[in-house]
Design a protein around this motif. Sequence first.
Motif, PDB file in Angstrom:
ATOM      1  N   GLU A  89       0.848  -1.189   0.000  1.00  0.00           N
ATOM      2  CA  GLU A  89       0.000   0.000   0.000  1.00  0.00           C
ATOM      3  C   GLU A  89       0.888   1.245   0.000  1.00  0.00           C
ATOM      4  O   GLU A  89       1.765   1.390   0.848  1.00  0.00           O
ATOM      5  CB  GLU A  89      -0.895   0.016   1.246  1.00  0.00           C
ATOM      6  CG  GLU A  89      -1.914  -1.095   1.295  1.00  0.00           C
ATOM      7  CD  GLU A  89      -3.017  -0.916   0.251  1.00  0.00           C
ATOM      8  OE1 GLU A  89      -3.269   0.248  -0.154  1.00  0.00           O
ATOM      9  OE2 GLU A  89      -3.601  -1.936  -0.152  1.00  0.00           O
ATOM     10  N   LEU A  90       0.657   2.147  -0.971  1.00  0.00           N
ATOM     11  CA  LEU A  90       1.473   3.352  -1.047  1.00  0.00           C
ATOM     12  C   LEU A  90       1.339   4.180   0.225  1.00  0.00           C
ATOM     13  O   LEU A  90       2.327   4.742   0.709  1.00  0.00           O
ATOM     14  CB  LEU A  90       1.077   4.190  -2.262  1.00  0.00           C
ATOM     15  CG  LEU A  90       1.905   5.468  -2.481  1.00  0.00           C
ATOM     16  CD1 LEU A  90       3.376   5.133  -2.671  1.00  0.00           C
ATOM     17  CD2 LEU A  90       1.374   6.252  -3.675  1.00  0.00           C
ATOM     18  N   SER A  91       0.161   4.232   0.794  1.00  0.00           N
ATOM     19  CA  SER A  91      -0.043   5.023   2.007  1.00  0.00           C
ATOM     20  C   SER A  91       0.812   4.501   3.163  1.00  0.00           C
ATOM     21  O   SER A  91       1.330   5.280   3.966  1.00  0.00           O
ATOM     22  CB  SER A  91      -1.515   5.016   2.404  1.00  0.00           C
ATOM     23  OG  SER A  91      -1.973   3.685   2.640  1.00  0.00           O
ATOM     24  N   SER A  92       0.999   3.176   3.227  1.00  0.00           N
ATOM     25  CA  SER A  92       1.838   2.591   4.265  1.00  0.00           C
ATOM     26  C   SER A  92       3.299   2.972   4.059  1.00  0.00           C
ATOM     27  O   SER A  92       4.015   3.312   5.018  1.00  0.00           O
ATOM     28  CB  SER A  92       1.686   1.066   4.272  1.00  0.00           C
ATOM     29  OG  SER A  92       2.587   0.464   5.187  1.00  0.00           O
ATOM     30  N   LEU A  93       3.760   2.943   2.806  1.00  0.00           N
ATOM     31  CA  LEU A  93       5.134   3.336   2.505  1.00  0.00           C
ATOM     32  C   LEU A  93       5.355   4.820   2.764  1.00  0.00           C
ATOM     33  O   LEU A  93       6.429   5.225   3.217  1.00  0.00           O
ATOM     34  CB  LEU A  93       5.475   2.999   1.056  1.00  0.00           C
ATOM     35  CG  LEU A  93       5.635   1.513   0.727  1.00  0.00           C
ATOM     36  CD1 LEU A  93       5.949   1.333  -0.757  1.00  0.00           C
ATOM     37  CD2 LEU A  93       6.724   0.889   1.580  1.00  0.00           C
ATOM     38  N   GLN A  94       4.355   5.625   2.495  1.00  0.00           N
ATOM     39  CA  GLN A  94       4.476   7.062   2.771  1.00  0.00           C
ATOM     40  C   GLN A  94       4.628   7.322   4.263  1.00  0.00           C
ATOM     41  O   GLN A  94       5.404   8.192   4.676  1.00  0.00           O
ATOM     42  CB  GLN A  94       3.258   7.801   2.212  1.00  0.00           C
ATOM     43  CG  GLN A  94       3.252   7.877   0.691  1.00  0.00           C
ATOM     44  CD  GLN A  94       1.949   8.404   0.125  1.00  0.00           C
ATOM     45  OE1 GLN A  94       0.879   8.243   0.740  1.00  0.00           O
ATOM     46  NE2 GLN A  94       2.003   9.020  -1.038  1.00  0.00           N
ATOM     47  N   GLU A  95       3.912   6.565   5.066  1.00  0.00           N
ATOM     48  CA  GLU A  95       4.053   6.702   6.516  1.00  0.00           C
ATOM     49  C   GLU A  95       5.450   6.287   6.963  1.00  0.00           C
ATOM     50  O   GLU A  95       6.075   6.957   7.807  1.00  0.00           O
ATOM     51  CB  GLU A  95       2.992   5.861   7.230  1.00  0.00           C
ATOM     52  CG  GLU A  95       3.081   5.903   8.751  1.00  0.00           C
ATOM     53  CD  GLU A  95       2.992   7.308   9.316  1.00  0.00           C
ATOM     54  OE1 GLU A  95       3.694   7.593  10.323  1.00  0.00           O
ATOM     55  OE2 GLU A  95       2.237   8.143   8.772  1.00  0.00           O
ATOM     56  N   LYS A  96       5.963   5.205   6.402  1.00  0.00           N
ATOM     57  CA  LYS A  96       7.331   4.784   6.713  1.00  0.00           C
ATOM     58  C   LYS A  96       8.331   5.839   6.255  1.00  0.00           C
ATOM     59  O   LYS A  96       9.345   6.090   6.931  1.00  0.00           O
ATOM     60  CB  LYS A  96       7.629   3.436   6.060  1.00  0.00           C
ATOM     61  CG  LYS A  96       6.878   2.271   6.686  1.00  0.00           C
ATOM     62  CD  LYS A  96       7.177   0.954   5.983  1.00  0.00           C
ATOM     63  CE  LYS A  96       6.389  -0.192   6.606  1.00  0.00           C
ATOM     64  NZ  LYS A  96       6.642  -1.479   5.904  1.00  0.00           N
ATOM     65  N   GLY A  97       8.061   6.458   5.114  1.00  0.00           N
ATOM     66  CA  GLY A  97       8.932   7.512   4.618  1.00  0.00           C
ATOM     67  C   GLY A  97       8.974   8.706   5.547  1.00  0.00           C
ATOM     68  O   GLY A  97      10.046   9.273   5.802  1.00  0.00           O
ATOM     69  N   ARG A  98       7.836   9.095   6.070  1.00  0.00           N
ATOM     70  CA  ARG A  98       7.789  10.220   7.012  1.00  0.00           C
ATOM     71  C   ARG A  98       8.574   9.897   8.285  1.00  0.00           C
ATOM     72  O   ARG A  98       9.295  10.749   8.827  1.00  0.00           O
ATOM     73  CB  ARG A  98       6.331  10.568   7.345  1.00  0.00           C
ATOM     74  CG  ARG A  98       5.586  11.259   6.206  1.00  0.00           C
ATOM     75  CD  ARG A  98       4.233  11.788   6.657  1.00  0.00           C
ATOM     76  NE  ARG A  98       3.282  10.720   6.930  1.00  0.00           N
ATOM     77  CZ  ARG A  98       2.463  10.201   6.020  1.00  0.00           C
ATOM     78  NH1 ARG A  98       2.492  10.645   4.761  1.00  0.00           N
ATOM     79  NH2 ARG A  98       1.599   9.260   6.338  1.00  0.00           N
TER      80      ARG A  98
ATOM     81  N   ALA B  27      -6.049   0.682  -6.878  1.00  0.00           N
ATOM     82  CA  ALA B  27      -6.289   0.231  -5.500  1.00  0.00           C
ATOM     83  C   ALA B  27      -5.328   0.863  -4.508  1.00  0.00           C
ATOM     84  O   ALA B  27      -5.394   0.580  -3.313  1.00  0.00           O
ATOM     85  CB  ALA B  27      -6.196  -1.294  -5.433  1.00  0.00           C
ATOM     86  N   GLY B  28      -4.421   1.720  -5.003  1.00  0.00           N
ATOM     87  CA  GLY B  28      -3.466   2.379  -4.119  1.00  0.00           C
ATOM     88  C   GLY B  28      -2.245   1.543  -3.791  1.00  0.00           C
ATOM     89  O   GLY B  28      -1.497   1.861  -2.873  1.00  0.00           O
ATOM     90  N   GLN B  29      -2.023   0.474  -4.576  1.00  0.00           N
ATOM     91  CA  GLN B  29      -0.866  -0.390  -4.351  1.00  0.00           C
ATOM     92  C   GLN B  29       0.271  -0.015  -5.298  1.00  0.00           C
ATOM     93  O   GLN B  29       0.043   0.347  -6.454  1.00  0.00           O
ATOM     94  CB  GLN B  29      -1.241  -1.853  -4.572  1.00  0.00           C
ATOM     95  CG  GLN B  29      -2.288  -2.383  -3.605  1.00  0.00           C
ATOM     96  CD  GLN B  29      -2.753  -3.770  -3.973  1.00  0.00           C
ATOM     97  OE1 GLN B  29      -2.883  -4.098  -5.150  1.00  0.00           O
ATOM     98  NE2 GLN B  29      -3.005  -4.596  -2.961  1.00  0.00           N
ATOM     99  N   VAL B  30       1.486  -0.123  -4.806  1.00  0.00           N
ATOM    100  CA  VAL B  30       2.664   0.175  -5.617  1.00  0.00           C
ATOM    101  C   VAL B  30       2.798  -0.860  -6.731  1.00  0.00           C
ATOM    102  O   VAL B  30       2.680  -2.061  -6.491  1.00  0.00           O
ATOM    103  CB  VAL B  30       3.931   0.175  -4.728  1.00  0.00           C
ATOM    104  CG1 VAL B  30       5.193   0.252  -5.572  1.00  0.00           C
ATOM    105  CG2 VAL B  30       3.875   1.326  -3.737  1.00  0.00           C
ATOM    106  N   THR B  31       3.025  -0.379  -7.956  1.00  0.00           N
ATOM    107  CA  THR B  31       3.123  -1.285  -9.105  1.00  0.00           C
ATOM    108  C   THR B  31       4.528  -1.856  -9.273  1.00  0.00           C
ATOM    109  O   THR B  31       4.714  -2.844  -9.983  1.00  0.00           O
ATOM    110  CB  THR B  31       2.762  -0.547 -10.407  1.00  0.00           C
ATOM    111  OG1 THR B  31       3.738   0.471 -10.658  1.00  0.00           O
ATOM    112  CG2 THR B  31       1.378   0.066 -10.311  1.00  0.00           C
ATOM    113  N   GLY B  32       5.513  -1.218  -8.654  1.00  0.00           N
ATOM    114  CA  GLY B  32       6.891  -1.632  -8.854  1.00  0.00           C
ATOM    115  C   GLY B  32       7.598  -0.857  -9.942  1.00  0.00           C
ATOM    116  O   GLY B  32       8.776  -1.089 -10.218  1.00  0.00           O
ATOM    117  N   ARG B  33       6.900   0.078 -10.559  1.00  0.00           N
ATOM    118  CA  ARG B  33       7.486   0.911 -11.603  1.00  0.00           C
ATOM    119  C   ARG B  33       7.545   2.364 -11.134  1.00  0.00           C
ATOM    120  O   ARG B  33       6.840   2.765 -10.216  1.00  0.00           O
ATOM    121  CB  ARG B  33       6.693   0.812 -12.907  1.00  0.00           C
ATOM    122  CG  ARG B  33       6.575  -0.611 -13.446  1.00  0.00           C
ATOM    123  CD  ARG B  33       5.907  -0.631 -14.808  1.00  0.00           C
ATOM    124  NE  ARG B  33       6.720   0.041 -15.812  1.00  0.00           N
ATOM    125  CZ  ARG B  33       7.722  -0.534 -16.482  1.00  0.00           C
ATOM    126  NH1 ARG B  33       8.039  -1.789 -16.237  1.00  0.00           N
ATOM    127  NH2 ARG B  33       8.402   0.132 -17.381  1.00  0.00           N
TER     128      ARG B  33
END
Length: 223
Positions: free
Chosen positions: A80-89, A151-157
């Motif tokens: 989930e991109l939102s989860s990665l964004q939280e980890k990024g913050r 769906a808000g999931q990272v595609t890998g690209r």
Amino acid sequence: MPESDFVADVPPGTLVLFDFDGTLSTKDSLFPFLRFALGTAGLIRTCVTASPWLIGYGLRLISNNAAKERLLSIAFRGEELSSLQEKGREFARTILPHMLRPDMMARLAQYQKAGCHCVLVSASLDLYLQPWAGMVGIDEVLCSSLSRNEAGQVTGRFHGLNCHGEEKVRRIEQFLEAQVADRPSAILAYGDTRGDIPMMKLADRAWWVRPHKIEPFENSAPS
């Protein structure tokens, strides 16, 4: 020379371009972020799986863009991109401050004090560079980002291209085109690798950031 002498002749409205990894930071930030997001075991698995592409890049058989995209696809595809964004913050708040070069952060602060427009131009990910830049008052971030599906999931690209080499110049020119009412009076740039050379050639003045010194760019690769 005194710390602030390098800004003494900087005209108002100057645009200052900074690479991040090895320029404002002491080292690459991507692998520390991968370790932060995946854990040590997850990072090892990712690197082992991606090793053919990493070796190919090291041998200059495949491009930086292809190798990095493959690495990030193995690491994050389906997340989930939102989860990665939280980890990024969180990474930006807790880890990045310990990876910064005091001399270059002092330069950044002096340019900001002089009223310059400071822009980060990096191949690293917006997941952590965007929140970090906000913390230190950088005006704009031009960097790499990951695409996501409906769906808000990272595609890998990548969303667009990896912000490296000539892509840095394209992003900067695109940024400048949008500054119709606020064109810079001069452009300065700081970098540390061959991937920064196109950006540094674009600038009116540029500097190589070496491990223990900062020296004028003379149209040559770093030693």
